[in-house]
Design a protein around this motif. Structure first.
Motif, short mmCIF file in Angstrom:
data_model
loop_
_atom_site.label_atom_id
_atom_site.label_comp_id
_atom_site.label_asym_id
_atom_site.label_seq_id
_atom_site.Cartn_x
_atom_site.Cartn_y
_atom_site.Cartn_z
N LEU A 1 0.59 -1.28 0.20
CA LEU A 1 -0.13 -0.25 0.27
C LEU A 1 1.39 1.59 -0.22
O LEU A 1 1.99 1.33 0.49
CB LEU A 1 -0.86 -0.49 1.38
N LEU A 2 0.68 2.28 -0.92
CA LEU A 2 1.26 3.79 -1.14
C LEU A 2 0.17 4.25 -0.99
O LEU A 2 -0.79 4.24 -1.72
CB LEU A 2 1.77 3.17 -2.50
N ARG A 3 -0.14 5.51 0.21
CA ARG A 3 -0.18 6.22 0.27
C ARG A 3 0.15 7.66 1.18
O ARG A 3 0.77 7.77 1.27
CB ARG A 3 -1.93 5.27 1.46
N VAL A 4 -0.60 8.79 0.93
CA VAL A 4 -0.59 9.96 1.33
C VAL A 4 -0.86 10.49 1.99
O VAL A 4 -2.58 10.24 2.31
CB VAL A 4 -0.57 10.75 -0.54
N ASP A 5 -0.25 11.16 3.37
CA ASP A 5 -1.03 11.19 4.94
C ASP A 5 -1.66 12.26 4.80
O ASP A 5 -0.12 13.23 5.08
CB ASP A 5 -0.87 9.75 5.73
N PRO A 6 -2.45 12.96 5.21
CA PRO A 6 -2.51 14.24 4.93
C PRO A 6 -1.73 15.20 6.56
O PRO A 6 -0.77 16.02 7.05
CB PRO A 6 -4.15 14.67 4.43
N ALA A 7 -1.99 13.93 7.44
CA ALA A 7 -2.10 13.98 8.71
C ALA A 7 -0.39 13.55 9.28
O ALA A 7 0.20 15.12 9.30
CB ALA A 7 -1.90 13.30 9.89
N ARG A 8 0.30 13.26 8.22
CA ARG A 8 1.89 13.43 8.53
C ARG A 8 2.05 14.32 7.40
O ARG A 8 3.13 14.54 7.06
CB ARG A 8 2.61 11.81 8.10
N GLY A 9 1.85 14.51 6.70
CA GLY A 9 2.07 15.78 5.70
C GLY A 9 3.21 14.69 4.41
O GLY A 9 3.92 15.36 3.71
N GLY A 10 2.85 13.56 4.39
CA GLY A 10 3.67 12.61 3.00
C GLY A 10 3.03 11.23 3.21
O GLY A 10 2.47 11.34 3.04
N PRO A 11 3.80 11.09 1.68
CA PRO A 11 3.64 9.81 2.07
C PRO A 11 4.43 8.49 3.17
O PRO A 11 5.07 8.47 3.83
CB PRO A 11 4.80 9.48 -0.05
N GLU A 12 3.82 6.81 2.71
CA GLU A 12 3.77 6.06 3.71
C GLU A 12 3.62 4.73 2.73
O GLU A 12 2.62 4.53 1.57
CB GLU A 12 2.89 6.01 4.68
N LEU A 13 4.90 4.10 2.81
CA LEU A 13 4.86 2.79 2.31
C LEU A 13 4.46 1.90 3.92
O LEU A 13 5.06 1.70 3.68
CB LEU A 13 6.09 2.35 0.95
N VAL A 14 3.37 0.51 2.67
CA VAL A 14 2.77 -0.37 3.79
C VAL A 14 3.99 -1.54 3.16
O VAL A 14 2.97 -1.96 2.36
CB VAL A 14 1.72 0.04 3.97
N LEU A 15 4.64 -2.88 4.11
CA LEU A 15 4.77 -3.71 3.06
C LEU A 15 3.62 -4.69 3.99
O LEU A 15 4.21 -5.00 5.65
CB LEU A 15 5.93 -3.79 2.99
N PRO A 16 3.27 -5.82 3.77
CA PRO A 16 3.24 -7.12 4.23
C PRO A 16 4.30 -7.60 4.83
O PRO A 16 5.19 -7.91 3.78
CB PRO A 16 2.28 -7.89 2.83
N ASP A 17 4.71 -9.07 5.43
CA ASP A 17 5.31 -9.84 6.39
C ASP A 17 5.60 -10.48 4.50
O ASP A 17 4.70 -10.81 4.38
CB ASP A 17 4.81 -10.50 7.33
N GLY A 18 7.08 -10.42 4.79
CA GLY A 18 7.25 -11.57 3.73
C GLY A 18 7.84 -10.69 2.63
O GLY A 18 8.45 -10.96 1.59
N VAL A 19 7.27 -9.23 2.08
CA VAL A 19 7.62 -8.31 1.10
C VAL A 19 8.93 -7.65 1.09
O VAL A 19 9.61 -7.02 2.17
CB VAL A 19 6.95 -7.73 0.94
N ALA A 20 9.53 -8.02 0.24
CA ALA A 20 11.24 -7.20 0.63
C ALA A 20 11.08 -6.08 0.87
O ALA A 20 10.26 -5.67 -0.70
CB ALA A 20 12.44 -8.20 -0.81
N PRO A 21 12.01 -5.08 1.11
CA PRO A 21 12.00 -3.46 0.99
C PRO A 21 12.29 -3.31 -1.32
O PRO A 21 11.60 -2.46 -1.18
CB PRO A 21 13.26 -3.43 1.86
N GLU A 22 13.12 -4.66 -1.87
CA GLU A 22 13.07 -4.05 -2.74
C GLU A 22 11.97 -4.27 -3.91
O GLU A 22 12.45 -3.43 -4.73
CB GLU A 22 14.25 -5.07 -3.22
#
Length: 241
Positions: free
Chosen positions: A33-54
């Motif tokens: 999940l790639l999202r942009v959070d107005p509360a944080r003022g920027g993006p965030e990437l959410v990875l399920p368990d087992g998914v490599a950062p690459e």
């Protein structure tokens, strides 16, 4: 959602622009999940368990166009500084730093209807004094409304707290404790009242069933207008401070 932070991922656009993506793992996430959070003022990437950062980085690169558009739509941040204009219950107020005065912060309303928020003390304490004032105003605005709405439903409120929540404007616990975002004081007064009525209705119905919405309508007829305002403009409230 259980989350574990990992090292931020940095991706580069075709024009050389770098995007730094705070990244976390979620045991409950079923997909990236790639999202942009107005509360944080920027993006965030959410990875399920087992998914490599690459793999997450490749996913983000494929969605760079979407990310650019969403970041461009973020409301401009407005700091609590001298000369900034902020809304209090929907009424614009001009922040004025008064280093020659004492007493925290206070409001002044001119006969012509223009309003100012004055804050005393040193410049480095200005933002905190304004924030403290707004939190106190939120408590004063929310508390009586919450108790009145609860009484209308023949219910009793437990504790009423005001916090700087990022994901919810309000919440109701099983014990009847209500919690609200102090940023509601920046919204029009009727919008704040809608959120309070919404949470008070949860004292009866801890769900969003048709019966729940009938209770909200009973407490605040025509609430749909305020609900729509919050969905459309609520992100702007996180841009202050």
């Amino acid at each position: 959602m259980a989350a574990a932070p990992i090292a931020p991922i940095v991706i580069t656009d075709t024009d050389g622009t770098e995007f730094r993506l705070p990244t976390r793992r979620s045991a409950r996430a079923r997909r990236m999940l790639l999202r942009v959070d107005p509360a944080r003022g920027g993006p965030e990437l959410v990875l399920p368990d087992g998914v490599a950062p690459e793999v997450g980085a490749d996913f983000a690169r494929r969605h760079l166009g979407w990310l650019r558009v969403r970041l461009a739509r973020l409301p401009q941040r407005i700091g609590f500084v001298d000369g900034a204009e902020i809304p209090i219950l929907g009424v614009p107020h001009l922040i004025r730093h008064r280093p020659d005065q004492r007493g925290g912060a206070w409001r002044l309303v001119d006969p012509d209807g223009s309003a100012e928020l004055h804050a005393a003390g040193q410049a480095e304490h200005l933002a905190r004094r304004v924030t403290d004032f707004l939190k106190a105003e939120a408590r004063r605005a929310i508390g009586p409304r919450a108790r009145a709405h609860a009484e209308a439903l023949d219910r009793r409120v437990g504790r009423i707290t005001v916090r700087d929540t990022a994901s919810r404007w309000g919440s109701c616990s099983a014990r009847g404790d209500l919690s609200f975002s102090w940023r509601l004081v920046l919204a029009p007064e009727s919008v704040l009242d809608y959120v309070v009525a919404h949470e008070a209705a949860h004292l009866v119905e801890m769900n969003h069933s048709p019966r729940f919405w009938r209770l909200v309508e009973r407490l605040m007829p025509g609430y749909e207008t305020e609900r729509a305002w919050l969905k459309r403009h609520g992100g702007r409230l996180h841009a202050y401070g």
